[in-house]
Write a protein that holds these residues in place. Structure first.
Motif, short mmCIF file in Angstrom:
data_model
loop_
_atom_site.label_atom_id
_atom_site.label_comp_id
_atom_site.label_asym_id
_atom_site.label_seq_id
_atom_site.Cartn_x
_atom_site.Cartn_y
_atom_site.Cartn_z
N TYR A 23 -5.38 -7.75 -20.07
CA TYR A 23 -5.98 -8.89 -19.39
C TYR A 23 -7.49 -8.97 -19.65
CZ TYR A 23 -1.54 -8.71 -16.95
OH TYR A 23 -0.21 -8.69 -16.66
N PRO A 24 -8.00 -10.13 -20.04
CA PRO A 24 -9.46 -10.28 -20.22
C PRO A 24 -10.18 -10.27 -18.88
CG PRO A 24 -8.35 -12.39 -20.53
CD PRO A 24 -7.26 -11.36 -20.40
N LYS A 25 -11.46 -10.08 -18.94
CA LYS A 25 -12.28 -9.98 -17.74
C LYS A 25 -12.46 -11.35 -17.08
CE LYS A 25 -16.89 -8.45 -16.28
NZ LYS A 25 -18.19 -7.87 -16.74
N GLY A 26 -12.51 -11.34 -15.74
CA GLY A 26 -12.92 -12.52 -14.99
C GLY A 26 -11.82 -13.44 -14.51
N LEU A 27 -10.55 -13.11 -14.76
CA LEU A 27 -9.46 -13.97 -14.27
C LEU A 27 -9.20 -13.68 -12.79
CD1 LEU A 27 -6.97 -13.59 -17.27
CD2 LEU A 27 -8.59 -15.46 -16.83
N VAL A 28 -9.05 -14.72 -12.00
CA VAL A 28 -8.83 -14.55 -10.55
C VAL A 28 -7.44 -13.97 -10.31
CG1 VAL A 28 -8.66 -15.69 -8.33
CG2 VAL A 28 -10.39 -16.43 -9.98
N ILE A 29 -7.39 -12.88 -9.56
CA ILE A 29 -6.11 -12.25 -9.20
C ILE A 29 -5.66 -12.71 -7.83
CG2 ILE A 29 -4.96 -10.06 -8.71
CD1 ILE A 29 -6.86 -8.76 -10.77
N GLY A 30 -6.56 -12.66 -6.84
CA GLY A 30 -6.18 -13.07 -5.50
C GLY A 30 -7.26 -12.77 -4.49
N THR A 31 -6.85 -12.74 -3.22
CA THR A 31 -7.78 -12.56 -2.10
C THR A 31 -7.32 -11.41 -1.21
OG1 THR A 31 -8.21 -14.94 -2.11
CG2 THR A 31 -8.88 -13.72 -0.15
N VAL A 32 -8.25 -10.59 -0.76
CA VAL A 32 -7.94 -9.46 0.12
C VAL A 32 -7.51 -9.99 1.49
CG1 VAL A 32 -8.84 -7.41 1.29
CG2 VAL A 32 -9.51 -7.92 -1.07
N VAL A 33 -6.34 -9.57 1.95
CA VAL A 33 -5.83 -10.02 3.24
C VAL A 33 -5.63 -8.85 4.23
CG1 VAL A 33 -4.73 -12.09 2.33
CG2 VAL A 33 -3.45 -9.94 2.37
N ARG A 34 -5.74 -7.60 3.73
CA ARG A 34 -5.56 -6.46 4.62
C ARG A 34 -6.33 -5.27 4.07
NH1 ARG A 34 0.37 -4.76 5.04
NH2 ARG A 34 0.52 -7.00 5.49
N VAL A 35 -7.08 -4.58 4.96
CA VAL A 35 -7.83 -3.38 4.58
C VAL A 35 -7.55 -2.31 5.63
CG1 VAL A 35 -10.09 -2.37 4.13
CG2 VAL A 35 -9.64 -4.74 3.46
N GLY A 36 -7.12 -1.15 5.18
CA GLY A 36 -6.84 -0.07 6.12
C GLY A 36 -6.73 1.27 5.41
N GLU A 37 -6.15 2.27 6.11
CA GLU A 37 -5.96 3.60 5.54
C GLU A 37 -4.54 4.03 5.83
OE1 GLU A 37 -8.88 6.07 7.33
OE2 GLU A 37 -10.53 5.31 6.07
N ASP A 38 -4.07 4.99 5.03
CA ASP A 38 -2.73 5.53 5.30
C ASP A 38 -2.79 6.43 6.52
OD1 ASP A 38 -3.99 7.79 4.46
OD2 ASP A 38 -2.77 8.09 2.68
N ALA A 39 -1.64 6.98 6.92
CA ALA A 39 -1.56 7.78 8.15
C ALA A 39 -2.47 9.00 8.11
CB ALA A 39 -0.11 8.19 8.40
N SER A 40 -2.64 9.58 6.93
CA SER A 40 -3.46 10.79 6.82
C SER A 40 -4.94 10.46 6.74
CB SER A 40 -3.04 11.58 5.57
OG SER A 40 -3.33 10.83 4.40
N ARG A 54 -7.12 4.73 1.05
CA ARG A 54 -7.32 3.38 1.57
C ARG A 54 -6.15 2.49 1.14
NH1 ARG A 54 -13.21 1.02 1.07
NH2 ARG A 54 -12.40 -0.09 2.88
N ILE A 55 -5.79 1.58 2.01
CA ILE A 55 -4.72 0.61 1.71
C ILE A 55 -5.33 -0.78 1.75
CG2 ILE A 55 -2.52 -0.36 2.43
CD1 ILE A 55 -1.84 2.31 3.69
N VAL A 56 -5.31 -1.44 0.59
CA VAL A 56 -5.86 -2.79 0.49
C VAL A 56 -4.77 -3.69 -0.08
CG1 VAL A 56 -7.61 -4.27 -0.55
CG2 VAL A 56 -8.20 -1.93 0.13
N LYS A 57 -4.46 -4.76 0.63
CA LYS A 57 -3.44 -5.72 0.18
C LYS A 57 -4.12 -7.01 -0.27
CE LYS A 57 0.19 -3.21 1.04
NZ LYS A 57 1.09 -2.77 -0.06
N VAL A 58 -3.60 -7.55 -1.37
CA VAL A 58 -4.18 -8.74 -1.99
C VAL A 58 -3.11 -9.83 -2.10
CG1 VAL A 58 -5.28 -9.69 -4.05
CG2 VAL A 58 -5.84 -7.37 -3.28
N LYS A 59 -3.43 -11.00 -1.63
CA LYS A 59 -2.53 -12.15 -1.80
C LYS A 59 -2.81 -12.81 -3.14
CE LYS A 59 -1.09 -16.51 0.25
NZ LYS A 59 -1.31 -17.50 1.34
N PRO A 60 -1.81 -12.91 -4.02
CA PRO A 60 -2.05 -13.52 -5.34
C PRO A 60 -2.58 -14.94 -5.21
CG PRO A 60 0.08 -12.41 -5.30
CD PRO A 60 -0.42 -12.44 -3.88
N ALA A 61 -3.46 -15.30 -6.13
CA ALA A 61 -4.01 -16.67 -6.14
C ALA A 61 -2.97 -17.68 -6.57
CB ALA A 61 -5.22 -16.73 -7.06
#
Length: 283
Positions: A242-259, A263-270
């Motif tokens: 994939y070339p640089k600069g293509l939009v993938i999506g938007t961050v909709v969730r930021v957190g950590e696992d149980a331990s 980090r757990i980051v979820k992205v909604k595809p554009a």
């Protein structure tokens, strides 16, 4: 020889016979004169008026009877004609509905393509436009089929985009069609970067068979926030697709696992693959 009395009776009979004829002639002549005089003065003669007045109730009654009879049995006489006319009008109505739907779809398509003109002008000259002809949103294998293949210059691992952003990559090519592996497929992964200038954190966006992507391999101190736009980083060495600069999506969730170690980051595809109709392949 006849008697004098018989001769007198014969004369009376003849006189009565002639008298009746004479009376009729005189009456006709009188009526003719009256009618002629009334016509010259634009008035109806008394006899004609009297006849018309006397027969008016009968004429009106006959007319009413005819109308009533027509209402009662007219549908029997004209039923076949009316049924044929109804069928013709129904067919015409269905044709107009179909024609209206076709024109409406053409208008929507033209408007959508017009909105993509600016995006298309930014693409490399070697791109190929393609229509989506099939979609397979299987959780274990998320793909779509496009109507362009090797004859149009499509190759394995060609990048597929839409005006909203990155769609995926070509994983199978035939002469006139190609199969595209979507970003959300579990086998997909793309080097990613937070677009926000204050961050520019780098990781990898991976599909997992759901509608969200996972942004993995981030440094623990990476600055990632809700609403951040994620773009392709262009990193990946010789294996990078994939070339640089293509939009993938938007961050909709930021957190950590149980331990708390990761980090757990979820992205909604554009790009919503379910709504795609046209895509562009970068050769």
């Amino acid at each position: 020889m006849r008697s004098l009395n018989e001769m007198r009776q014969e004369r009376r009979r003849r006189a009565r016979r002639y008298a009746g004829a004479i009376v009729c002639v005189l009456l006709g002549a009188t009526l003719g004169v009256l009618h002629d005089r009334s016509s010259r003065h634009s008035h109806a003669d008394p006899v004609t008026s009297a006849i018309r007045t006397g027969t008016a109730p009968f004429v009106e009654g006959a007319h009413s009877l005819r109308r009533w009879f027509g209402r009662q049995v007219g549908w029997i006489i004209h039923g076949r004609t009316l049924d044929a006319e109804m069928q013709r009008l129904k067919a015409e109505n269905e044709r107009l509905i179909a024609e209206n739907a076709r024109l409406r779809e053409a208008e929507i398509t033209a408007r959508r393509l017009r909105s993509q003109l600016g995006f298309v002008q930014q693409l490399p000259p070697s791109h190929v436009a393609a229509d989506v002809i099939a979609l397979f949103p299987n959780p274990n294998f998320r793909t779509l089929i496009i109507n362009r293949g090797s004859r149009a210059g499509i190759r394995l691992h060609s990048v597929v985009v839409a005006p909203q952003g990155l769609v995926g990559q070509v994983y199978d090519v035939a002469a006139t069609t190609s199969a595209v592996l979507l970003l959300t497929d579990a086998a997909s992964a793309v080097g990613a970067r937070v677009q926000r200038p204050e961050s520019r954190a780098v990781g990898v966006c991976k599909g997992n068979g759901s509608d969200l992507l996972t942004l993995a391999y981030l440094p623990r101190d990476a600055d990632v926030r809700l609403g951040d736009t994620i773009i392709s980083s262009g990193l990946g060495g010789t294996e990078g697709v994939y070339p640089k600069g293509l939009v993938i999506g938007t961050v909709v969730r930021v957190g950590e696992d149980a331990s708390g170690a990761e980090r757990i980051v979820k992205v909604k595809p554009a790009v919503d693959a379910y709504r795609l109709e046209e895509v562009y392949v970068l050769k």
